[in-house]
Design a protein around this motif. Structure first.
Motif, short mmCIF file in Angstrom:
data_model
loop_
_atom_site.label_atom_id
_atom_site.label_comp_id
_atom_site.label_asym_id
_atom_site.label_seq_id
_atom_site.Cartn_x
_atom_site.Cartn_y
_atom_site.Cartn_z
N ASP A 90 -43.83 -2.50 -19.73
CA ASP A 90 -42.99 -3.12 -18.69
C ASP A 90 -41.61 -3.46 -19.22
N PHE A 91 -41.55 -3.94 -20.48
CA PHE A 91 -40.26 -4.28 -21.06
C PHE A 91 -39.36 -3.06 -21.18
N LEU A 92 -39.93 -1.93 -21.61
CA LEU A 92 -39.14 -0.72 -21.72
C LEU A 92 -38.62 -0.27 -20.36
N ASP A 93 -39.46 -0.36 -19.34
CA ASP A 93 -39.01 0.02 -18.00
C ASP A 93 -37.84 -0.86 -17.55
N LEU A 94 -37.95 -2.17 -17.81
CA LEU A 94 -36.86 -3.06 -17.43
C LEU A 94 -35.58 -2.77 -18.21
N ALA A 95 -35.74 -2.46 -19.51
CA ALA A 95 -34.56 -2.15 -20.32
C ALA A 95 -33.85 -0.91 -19.80
N GLU A 96 -34.60 0.10 -19.42
CA GLU A 96 -33.99 1.32 -18.89
C GLU A 96 -33.32 1.05 -17.54
N THR A 97 -33.95 0.18 -16.73
CA THR A 97 -33.43 -0.07 -15.38
C THR A 97 -32.14 -0.89 -15.42
N HIS A 98 -32.09 -1.87 -16.32
CA HIS A 98 -30.99 -2.84 -16.28
C HIS A 98 -29.94 -2.65 -17.37
N SER A 99 -30.07 -1.67 -18.24
CA SER A 99 -29.13 -1.53 -19.36
C SER A 99 -27.70 -1.36 -18.87
N ARG A 100 -27.50 -0.50 -17.84
CA ARG A 100 -26.15 -0.27 -17.35
C ARG A 100 -25.59 -1.52 -16.67
N ARG A 101 -26.45 -2.22 -15.96
CA ARG A 101 -25.99 -3.44 -15.30
C ARG A 101 -25.56 -4.48 -16.33
N TRP A 102 -26.33 -4.59 -17.41
CA TRP A 102 -25.95 -5.53 -18.47
C TRP A 102 -24.61 -5.14 -19.10
N GLN A 103 -24.44 -3.84 -19.34
CA GLN A 103 -23.20 -3.39 -19.94
C GLN A 103 -22.00 -3.69 -19.04
N ARG A 104 -22.19 -3.47 -17.74
CA ARG A 104 -21.12 -3.73 -16.79
C ARG A 104 -20.79 -5.22 -16.74
N ALA A 105 -21.83 -6.04 -16.76
CA ALA A 105 -21.61 -7.49 -16.74
C ALA A 105 -20.90 -7.96 -18.01
N LEU A 106 -21.28 -7.37 -19.16
CA LEU A 106 -20.64 -7.75 -20.42
C LEU A 106 -19.16 -7.39 -20.40
N GLN A 107 -18.85 -6.19 -19.90
CA GLN A 107 -17.46 -5.78 -19.84
C GLN A 107 -16.65 -6.70 -18.92
N TYR A 108 -17.27 -7.11 -17.82
CA TYR A 108 -16.59 -8.01 -16.89
C TYR A 108 -16.29 -9.35 -17.57
N GLU A 109 -17.28 -9.86 -18.33
CA GLU A 109 -17.07 -11.14 -19.00
C GLU A 109 -15.97 -11.03 -20.06
N ARG A 110 -15.88 -9.89 -20.74
CA ARG A 110 -14.81 -9.71 -21.72
C ARG A 110 -13.45 -9.75 -21.04
#
Length: 759
Positions: A212-232
Motif C-alpha cells: 500500500d505504501f508503494l502504491d501511495l508513493a507512486e500516486t502522490h510523488s508528483r503532487r509532492w514535488q509540485r507542492a515542494l516547488q510551490y513552497e520554495r
C-alpha cells in the motif's frame, strides 16, 4: 511615489543567472529620479519576468535598487525615446539613448511580459499530469521508486518463505498433537501452534502495508514535488517581500524625521501644464544618490528585524531597532503580552514579615571645590584617591553589588522555563536590569574595608539569601554568593578597575558572573560592560554603559550576544539602546532582544531569516522576520522624592537599614557610612579617615610579619577571607573566590567570635 524595490541577494542572483529557456536583456537606461537630479543613468537587467535596476554593474552582486514584475505591469511609450512602466502603484519613467535602443527594450519587455503571464498561468494550473520541474528531480524520484520496488520484492519473497515454512510448521505441530504425549506437552505444542499462526498473519499484514505504501508513493510523488516547488517559490517571494518592507520602513522613518524641514523648505507645486505633467514623476521616485537602505547608522547592528503583525502600531523593522524602546506607552501593555509570572509587580506587593523603610534622610546640600581635589588625581587608580564623603552615596560597593538582585523575579521565572532558549532571554534581561539603577546614580559608593561583609536575607519574603565579602583591597575585589529556594544559585567575583581621565571616569568591572539553575543544570556565564561617568569637571554628571556582553549556557552551548550602544550626539538612535540575538549551539538565531538598559527589554521570536544587502563595512546583514515583541522586563518607578535621596530605588533604600543579628563586619555597622546617611558629613569624613588609617596600620603589620617570616625562612599564609576561598572554576578555568559555607550557620548560633575588628 516610492520606488523602494526588492533589493536582495536572491533577486540579484535571479537576474544574473536566469532559468533555462528564459531570455536575459541588460543595458543602460536613463531613469527619472526627482526634479533636482532629473534623469540618472542606471544599469537595468530583464530576467524571468522581472525588471531590476542598479546604479552600476558592480552593484548586481549585492544591492538591487528596485524591481518591477512585468506580469502585472503596463508598458507605454511617451515619445521617441521614453518608456513608462507602471505596476501596483509604482511607476518607472525611463529613457533610452536612441529610438532604436528604445524599440529593442520595448520588444524585450513585451516578450518578457508575455512569458511571465504564461508562466504564472502554468503555475496556477493544478492538473495531475504536471511533470517534476527538473530532470534531476525526476531522476531522483524514479531512483527512489525503483529502490522501493526492489525492497518490496524482497519482502514478498520473505513473506512467501515465511508462509511456506509456517504452514509446514503447523502441519508438524498438528501431527504432534495427534500423538499420545503427556497432557503438559500437548498444551505447549498447542501454544506454539497458535504463535506460529499469529506470526504468519502478522507477516501478511506487514507485506500488505508495504505494498500500500508503494502504491501511495507512486500516486502522490508528483503532487509532492509540485507542492515542494510551490513552497520554495513562496519562500523566495516572502524573503523579497520582507526585505522590501524593511527598506520601505527605513524610508518612511527617514521621511518622518525630515518632515519638519521639508514642510518649511519645499516650494509650492508648479502650476504650469508642463509642471503638472511632470508631477507624477516626482511622486513616482524618491531615489537619492545618498540613499543607502542598510547603512542608516554607522554603528548599527549586523541585522534587521521585520515584525509580522496586523497592528501597524507594533511594526518594528528598522535597522537600529529604535522602535523597541522609543514607542508610545501603548506599545507596552503588560496584560496583553506577559504571563502572570513575568516581571509581576505583585512580587513587590507581597506582605513581608517586616515592614521595610521607604525613605532615608534627605541629602544635605554642601558645596565643594571639585577641581581642587581632582587636579592632582588625573591618571591615578580611583581606589587609591582619598575622597571626602561628599562624592559618595551612603552605600558600600558590596551593597551596590547586591542591588543586582532588584529584579530577582526574572530568575524565579527563568527557573520555571522548560525551554532553555526562553530561559536565556530572561537571563539576558536580568543582566541588563542590573544597570537600570545607575542612570541617575552618579555618586561613588564607599570602598569596602578588607574583610567587610554584607548580607541580604530575604528568605521569607522572596526566597533568597545573599552574602558579599571584600576579599582583596588592592586591587579591590568582592565575592558574592546568592542561593534561592526558587531554583537558582548566583555567584561572582568582581574586581573594579577604574581610571580618572580628566573629563570622564571609566569603571571596568572584571570577573565572570555565574548563574546555575538547580532543576535543569543550565550554567550561564557572562561579564559586565564598562561604565563611564561623563562631565567630571564641568557640566552635569551623567553615566553611560557601553560594550558587549556574551552570555553562554555551558550545558547546551547556547549563546546570547548583547550590544550596549554608547551615546553619541550625532546618532539618531534611542539613547541607552541595547540589542541582542539569542542563538542555539549551532549558531541559528531564535530570538531578537531589544530595549534600553534604563527602562525595559523585549524579546521577539524569529520565524524566518535571510541575507540582506551590504552594510557600510561591506558585510552582509541578516534580515530577521519576527513575531510581535513580548516584554521581558520593565523598570520599577523610583520612590517619591528619590531625587533628594540619592536617586535610590525601593530596594536601595532598604539596603543600609539597621538590622539585628548581622555579622560584626556588616556594612550596616560601618560608622562613617551611617553618619553620612544621617547627614552628619563632617563627622563622617573624620570617621572615614580613622577607618582608612586603621586599615593601613593593619596592612603594615601584615607586611612586617611577612618580611619577618621571609627572613626566618618560614611560610607566611597572608590574609585569608572568612567566608570565601579560592577554587579553580571547572567551566571557565579561572581561579575565583567562592562561598565555602558557614555564615548562615554562624548567624543561627549568633557566634561571631571569628570576625575581625575592622570598624
Amino acid at each position: 511615489m516610492s520606488e523602494q524595490g526588492k533589493g536582495s541577494a536572491s533577486a540579484s542572483a535571479a537576474a544574473a543567472a536566469p532559468a533555462p529557456g528564459s531570455d536575459t536583456y541588460k543595458g543602460w537606461l536613463f531613469k527619472w529620479t526627482n526634479y533636482l537630479k532629473g534623469y540618472q543613468r542606471r544599469w537595468f537587467v530583464l530576467s524571468n519576468g522581472l525588471l531590476s535596476y542598479y546604479r552600476t554593474q558592480a552593484e548586481m552582486a549585492h544591492t538591487c535598487r528596485g524591481t518591477i514584475n512585468l506580469a502585472t505591469a503596463h508598458i507605454d511609450t511617451e515619445d521617441a525615446c521614453n518608456i513608462v512602466l507602471s505596476s501596483g502603484g509604482r511607476t518607472y519613467h525611463l529613457k533610452a539613448s536612441t529610438e532604436v535602443e528604445r524599440q529593442r527594450w520595448v520588444t524585450a519587455l513585451e516578450l518578457a511580459k508575455a512569458k511571465a503571464i504564461r508562466m504564472m498561468n502554468e503555475q496556477s494550473d493544478d492538473s495531475g499530469d504536471e511533470e517534476p520541474t527538473s530532470q534531476s528531480d525526476r531522476s531522483e524520484i524514479q531512483g527512489t521508486l525503483k529502490i522501493l520496488v526492489s525492497k518490496l520484492d524482497d519482502l514478498s519473497t520473505c513473506n512467501d518463505l515465511i508462509a511456506k515454512h509456517g504452514a509446514a510448521l503447523q502441519r508438524s505441530l498438528s501431527e504432534l498433537e495427534g500423538l499420545k504425549v503427556p497432557v503438559e506437552g500437548g498444551e505447549k505444542i498447542k501454544a506454539v501452534n497458535e504463535r506460529a499462526t499469529l506470526f504468519r498473519i502478522t507477516s501478511n499484514a506487514m507485506i500488505n502495508a508495504c505494498r500500500d505504501f508503494l502504491d501511495l508513493a507512486e500516486t502522490h510523488s508528483r503532487r509532492w514535488q509540485r507542492a515542494l516547488q510551490y513552497e520554495r517559490e513562496q519562500r523566495t517571494h516572502l524573503e523579497e517581500t520582507i526585505e522590501q518592507l524593511a527598506k520601505q520602513h527605513n524610508s518612511l522613518e527617514r521621511a518622518w524625521r525630515e518632515a519638519p524641514t521639508l514642510v518649511s523648505s519645499t516650494p509650492s507645486a508648479p502650476t504650469t501644464n508642463k509642471g503638472s505633467e511632470r508631477a507624477p514623476k516626482e511622486e513616482a521616485s524618491d531615489e537619492d544618490e545618498d540613499t543607502e537602505y542598510f547603512d542608516a547608522m554607522e554603528d548599527s547592528p549586523a541585522f534587521i528585524t521585520v515584525t509580522t503583525t496586523e497592528n501597524i502600531q507594533h511594526r518594528r523593522s528598522q535597522s537600529n531597532l529604535s522602535g523597541a524602546s522609543g514607542g508610545q506607552p501603548s506599545d507596552w501593555t503588560q496584560d496583553d503580552h506577559m504571563s502572570p509570572g513575568c516581571n509581576d509587580v505583585s512580587g513587590k506587593e507581597l506582605q513581608p514579615c517586616r515592614k521595610r523603610r521607604a525613605h532615608i534622610p534627605v541629602k544635605p546640600n554642601y558645596s565643594l571645590n571639585l577641581w581642587s581635589i581632582m587636579k592632582n588625581c588625573i591618571g591615578k587608580e580611583l581606589s587609591k584617591i582619598p575622597m571626602p564623603v561628599n562624592f559618595n552615596e551612603p552605600l558600600s560597593m558590596l551593597q551596590r553589588l547586591t542591588e543586582d538582585l532588584e529584579y530577582h523575579e526574572l530568575l524565579d521565572k527563568a527557573a520555571r522555563c522548560d525551554s532553555s532558549l526562553e530561559q536565556m532571554c530572561l537571563v539576558a534581561a536580568f543582566s541588563v536590569s542590573s544597570y537600570s539603577t545607575t542612570v541617575h546614580r552618579t555618586a561613588k559608593p564607599f570602598n569596602p574595608l578588607l574583610g567587610e561583609t554584607y548580607e541580604l536575607d530575604r528568605l521569607e519574603e522572596f526566597g533568597y539569601r545573599s552574602l558579599c565579602e571584600q576579599v582583596s583591597h588592592h586591587p579591590p575585589a568582592a565575592a558574592h554568593h546568592v542561593i534561592s529556594q526558587r531554583g537558582w544559585t548566583l555567584w561572582q567575583e568582581i574586581t573594579i578597575a577604574s581610571k580618572f581621565r580628566g573629563k570622564y571616569l571609566s569603571i571596568m568591572p572584571l570577573g565572570a558572573i555565574h548563574l546555575q539553575f538547580h532543576s535543569s543544570g543550565n550554567h550561564y556565564v557572562w561579564r559586565k560592560v564598562t561604565s563611564t561617568v561623563h562631565n567630571i569637571i564641568v557640566g552635569k554628571l551623567w553615566i553611560d554603559q557601553s560594550g558587549d556582553i556574551e552570555i553562554v549556557n555551558h550545558r547546551t552551548k547556547e549563546t546570547c550576544q548583547l550590544k550596549f550602544s554608547p551615546y553619541s550626539y550625532f546618532s539618531r538612535d534611542v539613547p541607552r539602546k541595547v540589542t541582542g540575538v539569542v542563538a542555539d549551539s549551532g549558531g541559528q538565531a531564535h530570538y531578537i532582544l531589544s530595549g534600553t538598559w534604563d527602562d525595559k527589554m523585549e524579546s521577539a521570536k524569529i520565524i524566518q531569516s535571510s541575507r540582506g544587502g551590504s552594510g557600510s563595512e561591506g558585510k552582509q546583514k541578516t534580515v530577521y522576520q519576527t513575531l510581535s515583541p513580548k516584554p521581558l522586563w520593565k523598570k520599577y518607578p523610583l520612590p517619591v522624592n528619590a531625587e533628594n535621596m540619592y536617586y535610590f530605588s525601593a530596594l536601595a533604600l532598604t539596603l543600609n537599614e539597621p538590622e539585628d543579628e548581622v555579622g560584626l563586619t556588616d556594612s550596616r555597622l560601618r560608622p562613617d557610612q551611617r553618619l553620612m546617611e544621617e547627614g552628619r558629613w563632617d563627622e563622617a569624613n573624620s570617621e572615614k579617615q580613622r577607618l582608612e588609617e586603621k586599615q593601613r596600620a593593619v596592612r603594615r603589620r601584615r607586611e612586617a610579619e611577612a618580611s619577618d617570616a621571609l627572613d626566618e625562612g618560614r611560610e607566611y599564609e597572608g590574609y585569608q577571607p572568612l567566608w570565601f576561598h579560592q577554587r579553580r572554576d571547572s567551566v571557565t578555568g579561572e581561579t575565583n573566590f567562592v562561598y565555602k559555607g558557614g555564615y548562615w550557620e554562624a548567624k543561627e548560633r549568633q557566634d561571631w567570635s571569628m570576625c575581625p575588628d575592622i570598624f
